[in-house]
Every structure is written in structure tokens, then in C-alpha cells.
Write a protein that holds these residues in place. Sequence first.
Motif, PDB file in Angstrom:
ATOM      1  N   ILE A 103       0.865  -1.177   0.000  1.00 49.71           N
ATOM      2  CA  ILE A 103       0.000   0.000   0.000  1.00 49.71           C
ATOM      3  C   ILE A 103       0.902   1.228   0.000  1.00 49.71           C
ATOM      4  O   ILE A 103       1.724   1.402   0.900  1.00 49.71           O
ATOM      5  CB  ILE A 103      -0.911   0.028   1.241  1.00 49.71           C
ATOM      6  N   GLN A 104       0.762   2.074  -1.021  1.00 46.15           N
ATOM      7  CA  GLN A 104       1.656   3.211  -1.168  1.00 46.15           C
ATOM      8  C   GLN A 104       1.602   4.144   0.030  1.00 46.15           C
ATOM      9  O   GLN A 104       2.620   4.593   0.536  1.00 46.15           O
ATOM     10  CB  GLN A 104       1.310   3.982  -2.454  1.00 46.15           C
ATOM     11  N   SER A 105       0.393   4.432   0.524  1.00 50.75           N
ATOM     12  CA  SER A 105       0.248   5.392   1.619  1.00 50.75           C
ATOM     13  C   SER A 105       0.840   4.888   2.921  1.00 50.75           C
ATOM     14  O   SER A 105       1.080   5.657   3.846  1.00 50.75           O
ATOM     15  CB  SER A 105      -1.227   5.744   1.831  1.00 50.75           C
ATOM     16  N   SER A 106       1.092   3.579   3.012  1.00 54.23           N
ATOM     17  CA  SER A 106       1.654   3.049   4.252  1.00 54.23           C
ATOM     18  C   SER A 106       3.072   3.549   4.480  1.00 54.23           C
ATOM     19  O   SER A 106       3.576   3.507   5.593  1.00 54.23           O
ATOM     20  CB  SER A 106       1.657   1.512   4.211  1.00 54.23           C
ATOM     21  N   ASN A 107       3.720   4.044   3.430  1.00 58.53           N
ATOM     22  CA  ASN A 107       5.062   4.578   3.573  1.00 58.53           C
ATOM     23  C   ASN A 107       5.052   6.042   3.990  1.00 58.53           C
ATOM     24  O   ASN A 107       6.101   6.611   4.265  1.00 58.53           O
ATOM     25  CB  ASN A 107       5.829   4.448   2.252  1.00 58.53           C
ATOM     26  N   GLU A 108       3.874   6.647   4.026  1.00 63.81           N
ATOM     27  CA  GLU A 108       3.781   8.081   4.271  1.00 63.81           C
ATOM     28  C   GLU A 108       3.193   8.418   5.638  1.00 63.81           C
ATOM     29  O   GLU A 108       3.351   9.547   6.108  1.00 63.81           O
ATOM     30  CB  GLU A 108       2.919   8.727   3.175  1.00 63.81           C
TER      31      GLU A 108
ATOM     32  N   GLU B   5       2.666   8.294   9.743  1.00 68.94           N
ATOM     33  CA  GLU B   5       3.358   8.011  10.996  1.00 68.94           C
ATOM     34  C   GLU B   5       2.628   6.880  11.721  1.00 68.94           C
ATOM     35  O   GLU B   5       1.436   6.680  11.547  1.00 68.94           O
ATOM     36  CB  GLU B   5       3.388   9.255  11.879  1.00 68.94           C
ATOM     37  N   GLY B   6       3.353   6.179  12.530  1.00 69.42           N
ATOM     38  CA  GLY B   6       2.739   5.125  13.327  1.00 69.42           C
ATOM     39  C   GLY B   6       2.806   3.753  12.692  1.00 69.42           C
ATOM     40  O   GLY B   6       2.282   2.782  13.252  1.00 69.42           O
ATOM     41  N   ILE B   7       3.454   3.634  11.521  1.00 70.49           N
ATOM     42  CA  ILE B   7       3.648   2.342  10.868  1.00 70.49           C
ATOM     43  C   ILE B   7       5.129   2.010  10.946  1.00 70.49           C
ATOM     44  O   ILE B   7       5.974   2.802  10.518  1.00 70.49           O
ATOM     45  CB  ILE B   7       3.179   2.361   9.404  1.00 70.49           C
TER      46      ILE B   7
ATOM     47  N   LYS C 233      -4.633  10.353   8.055  1.00 73.86           N
ATOM     48  CA  LYS C 233      -4.176  11.485   7.253  1.00 73.86           C
ATOM     49  C   LYS C 233      -2.671  11.660   7.405  1.00 73.86           C
ATOM     50  O   LYS C 233      -1.911  11.487   6.457  1.00 73.86           O
ATOM     51  CB  LYS C 233      -4.910  12.752   7.668  1.00 73.86           C
ATOM     52  N   ASN C 234      -2.247  12.013   8.600  1.00 72.27           N
ATOM     53  CA  ASN C 234      -0.818  12.113   8.871  1.00 72.27           C
ATOM     54  C   ASN C 234      -0.322  10.902   9.658  1.00 72.27           C
ATOM     55  O   ASN C 234       0.806  10.476   9.506  1.00 72.27           O
ATOM     56  CB  ASN C 234      -0.505  13.397   9.643  1.00 72.27           C
ATOM     57  N   ARG C 235      -1.201  10.386  10.534  1.00 70.32           N
ATOM     58  CA  ARG C 235      -0.870   9.217  11.346  1.00 70.32           C
ATOM     59  C   ARG C 235      -1.930   8.156  11.125  1.00 70.32           C
ATOM     60  O   ARG C 235      -3.112   8.459  10.986  1.00 70.32           O
ATOM     61  CB  ARG C 235      -0.792   9.602  12.829  1.00 70.32           C
TER      62      ARG C 235
END
Length: 224
Positions: free
Chosen positions: A115-120, A122-124, A214-216
Motif C-alpha cells: 500500500i503506497q500510503s503506508s510509507n507516508e 506516521e505510526g507504521i 491522514k498524517n498518522r
Amino acid sequence: MRHIITVGAGQAGVRVVTKLRESGFDGRITLFEKDLNVPNQKKITAADCLDEDSDSANSDAVSDEFFTDRQIDLRLGECVDAVDPLAKTVSTGSQKLNYDELVLATGARPVPLPIQSSNELEGIYTVKELGDIERFSARFVRGNHVTIVGGGLLGLEIAAIAAQRGLRVTLVEQAERVAHNVVTTEISSYLRDLHIRHHVEIMEELSVSQVIGKNRIIGTTLRA
């Protein structure tokens, strides 16, 4: 003279070259390590890293003299770029070395979420090295919710620690049972039941299809 090349100076790689000399091998040994230092040789678990009283940073790295005394050619900061098994050669930069036997001890690599957004967000956190665990250890506090993707032995260990600390824990495993590739069905069932008794929610035959935030990250969507 026979030449054995080992790629990777972690615990497995160092033990291989050490055992070779202890067993009487008197040929040439070359040990490649991409980092500039030999990795920590102390057996440290996730529990050690998440234990506030544990000194996991206390390195048991092997000294240069250890390899010199055993006539092991240690190549720190050098990467093996290519292996030709037919010609029995390895390439590193502009150099090519012949070998008689090759040992690949480079360790495992975690599978990232597709998932592309998983790199963006916080908290992952992706766990591969000690520092990866130390980065999220501060968030292991009572009342927080953690989702662990991967029900191997490391994932189960982190889930157990989180449950002991009073976190809400969900463990997601894509296979039909936890630790499916390392233990028998009976032991897998035992580990599953043990974690459930300690309030770990285990969801098997599911994978993460979407991360929410969104951010996290604030949640995930699962699919069969």
C-alpha cells in the motif's frame, strides 16, 4: 588452496567462519559485511528491546583481532553485487573473486505492506533490526492499540509483550495459522490459544488492504 566466501557478518555468518576454523579448515576465508561494523553478536530478543531496564545497546561486537587471529579476511563496508554460480565467482564493485564454496548469511527481509500510503503515515513500523523495535517502544503504553501484521515468532513475541503491558492487541496473519512455516500444527494451535487467553485478538487468513489516516495511521481495512 580452497576458498570459502561468506556474505553477511551477523550471528550466522560469524558462527560459520568461526566453526570452519574450529573444525580445522585451513583454506582461505573471506567474510563480506555491507556495514562498516560487525553487527551485534549478542542474542537480543524483542523483549530485551522493549524492556526499559534492558541494555540492548550494549554491543557484543567481535573485535578485529578475532578475525585477524583466525586468518579471516573481513571486508567491512563492501557489498557483493552479483554471484555467478556457474563460474563460482562473486563481484563486489570492480573486483571479482573466485570461490569454492559460498555461504549466504544475509538475513531475512520483512515484506512491506503493498500500500503506497503506508510509507507516508506516521505510526507504521517495519521490524528488521534492533533499532526498528526501539523506535516504537515508547508507544508501548497501557491503553494504546497496536495491530501487528505477521504471525511469525517475532510477531507473536511482540504481541505477548504488548498484551502484558496492557495494550489492546490485534494480530493479523495471512496464512491459515500463526507460525505456520516454523512450527507444527499442534504447536501453532497452542501458541494461538495461549495468546487469545492473554487477550490478543488473532485474525488469520486475512491481510491488510488499506490503511486509514491522514498524517498518522488510525486504522486498517482487512480482506480475505
